[in-house]
Motif scaffolding. Structure first.
Motif, PDB file in Angstrom:
ATOM      1  N   LEU A  19       0.820  -1.200   0.000  1.00  0.00           N
ATOM      2  CA  LEU A  19       0.000   0.000   0.000  1.00  0.00           C
ATOM      3  C   LEU A  19       0.863   1.262   0.000  1.00  0.00           C
ATOM      4  O   LEU A  19       1.776   1.388   0.825  1.00  0.00           O
ATOM      5  CB  LEU A  19      -0.914   0.011   1.216  1.00  0.00           C
ATOM      6  N   ALA A 139      -3.705   0.095  -5.208  1.00  0.00           N
ATOM      7  CA  ALA A 139      -3.382  -1.103  -4.424  1.00  0.00           C
ATOM      8  C   ALA A 139      -3.513  -2.365  -5.267  1.00  0.00           C
ATOM      9  O   ALA A 139      -4.282  -2.416  -6.222  1.00  0.00           O
ATOM     10  CB  ALA A 139      -4.315  -1.192  -3.220  1.00  0.00           C
ATOM     11  N   GLN A 144      -7.049  -4.107  -1.878  1.00  0.00           N
ATOM     12  CA  GLN A 144      -7.926  -3.007  -2.269  1.00  0.00           C
ATOM     13  C   GLN A 144      -8.927  -2.643  -1.176  1.00  0.00           C
ATOM     14  O   GLN A 144      -9.239  -1.462  -0.979  1.00  0.00           O
ATOM     15  CB  GLN A 144      -8.652  -3.353  -3.567  1.00  0.00           C
ATOM     16  N   ALA A 147      -7.123  -0.522   1.240  1.00  0.00           N
ATOM     17  CA  ALA A 147      -6.839   0.794   0.657  1.00  0.00           C
ATOM     18  C   ALA A 147      -8.053   1.701   0.775  1.00  0.00           C
ATOM     19  O   ALA A 147      -7.940   2.879   1.145  1.00  0.00           O
ATOM     20  CB  ALA A 147      -6.428   0.639  -0.807  1.00  0.00           C
TER      21      ALA A 147
END
Length: 406
Positions: A19, A139, A144, A147
């Motif tokens: 990240l 990401a 995800q 993120a």
């Protein structure tokens, strides 16, 4: 609230393996400014109404007009700017916040203030349409969800720190100073975005607009949108007028502390949601609705007890904090590759329709029935929300999320 890149664009970009926290924190700050600009009047209504020469109900409509600006423009602006590069679009939106908050701070006219708040809402329509999708594109697929959770952490931080701080500034100095501080923070963020956030291309137009009607036919999209509309409406009715509600209970001087407790609980909520959303979206959503319902019931029945009020506000924050992440993720999952953008655009619109409706309905309830009616209204609205979440077991809020192995 997301905008995704087409699959062919996504594969051309270098796949990050971890990240990019510096960039994601910039997005979280953008979310913070967006959320705080929307909700800051909640702790400042008495002072704003006095200075602008309007009733407290009319001052509460500064939240409503902001939401109307977003609701009216989110879908058309998302379509009109789909091809813009993401950094350019984000910088444009945040500049809009700087201008609108500055005008709000220096205005002595209710009509001018409402106009500035509408412009802020338009800027929010641009921002919300891209922030979650922007975070996702930074990401790898397996990160995800985290993120988005990091980016959306700006919401509970705004509630836990921003609104109480703004309320304190409003009491200690003036409510105008709170909005000027927002302008200063936005200027700093513009430099941060320019220097530290990677750019991404917009979407290639293929000759047709977002398939909104087609998205509504996708199983699961409609339940998520219904829950968004009604749950946000319920929350906004109470939150917009929380200062008035507490003042009627003789706790007006404790508004900033109550909001701090609510926001701190929201931070805990979003941390839990971020850690568990990939495998427990359904359970977390049901738990959130139940926590808010219990909080509303306590405020409705036992509002004369100060300890109960703080306990109820804590439960409310624990329930509400992760809701934006939960609903955005559910909408993206339900829409899938073909309808995710349309589902997210409609979620943004309905979210802000609910915000506007909450301000209007709350104002009517305050004028006709008094602030005691707020928690009862919240409780009544959450009943169908819970029913829909529980019923959408296969699509919308499934027991197992696709692609997680859960």
């Amino acid at each position: 609230m997301t905008t995704h890149a087409p699959a062919d664009v996504r594969t051309e970009e270098a796949e990050p393996q971890r990240l990019p926290l510096f960039a994601l924190l910039a997005l979280a700050t953008a979310v913070f400014i967006t959320s705080l600009t929307e909700t800051l009047p909640a702790g400042l209504l008495p002072a704003m109404s006095a200075d602008l020469g309007v009733s407290e109900s009319a001052a509460g409509q500064t939240v409503t007009i902001y939401a109307i600006g977003t609701a009216l423009t989110a879908i058309p602006l998302t379509a009109a700017t789909a091809a813009w590069r993401r950094k350019r679009l984000l910088l444009t939106a945040m500049t809009g916040f700087a201008v609108a908050n500055t005008v709000t701070a220096v205005s002595t006219s209710y009509l001018l203030t409402m106009g500035a708040r509408f412009v802020a809402g338009v800027a929010a329509g641009l921002a919300w349409a891209l922030l979650a999708g922007y975070a996702r594109r930074m990401a790898p697929p397996h990160l995800q969800g985290k993120a988005i959770a990091i980016a959306m952490a700006g919401i509970p931080v705004a509630l836990s720190l921003g609104v109480p701080a703004g309320t304190f500034l409003g009491k200690a100095v003036s409510w105008q100073v709170a909005f000027l501080v927002m302008t200063g923070l936005t200027v700093v963020l513009l430099g941060w975005i320019a220097a530290g956030v990677p750019d991404h291309p917009g979407q290639k137009r293929e000759g047709k607009g977002a398939p909104m009607l087609s998205a509504l036919k996708v199983p699961g999209v409609t339940p998520v949108l219904f829950v968004t509309l009604v749950a946000v409406l319920a929350h906004t009715i109470l939150y917009t007028f929380i200062a008035i509600f507490l003042d009627e209970l003789g706790m007006g001087e404790s508004t900033d502390l109550v909001l701090l407790v609510f926001g701190a609980a929201s931070l805990v909520s979003i941390w839990v949601v971020g850690a568990r959303i990939n495998r427990q979206l359904r359970v977390l959503t049901i738990a959130s609705v139940l926590l808010m319902a219990v909080a509303a019931a306590a405020l409705a029945v036992l509002s004369g007890n100060t300890v109960v009020i703080y306990a109820a506000v804590t439960l409310w924050g624990l329930g509400w904090g992760g809701v934006p992440t939960l609903l955005q993720t559910a909408a993206g999952d339900a829409g899938g590759e073909e309808a995710a953008d349309a589902a997210q655009a409609m979620l943004v619109t309905l979210w802000n329709v609910a915000m506007a409706g909450g301000g209007l309905v709350g104002g009517l309830l305050l004028d006709r029935f008094g602030s005691d009616s707020f928690p009862w209204s919240v409780l009544i609205l959450l009943v169908p929300v819970l029913a829909v979440v529980v019923g959408a077991r296969t699509h919308g809020f499934p027991a197992k999320r696709a692609g997680t192995g859960a």
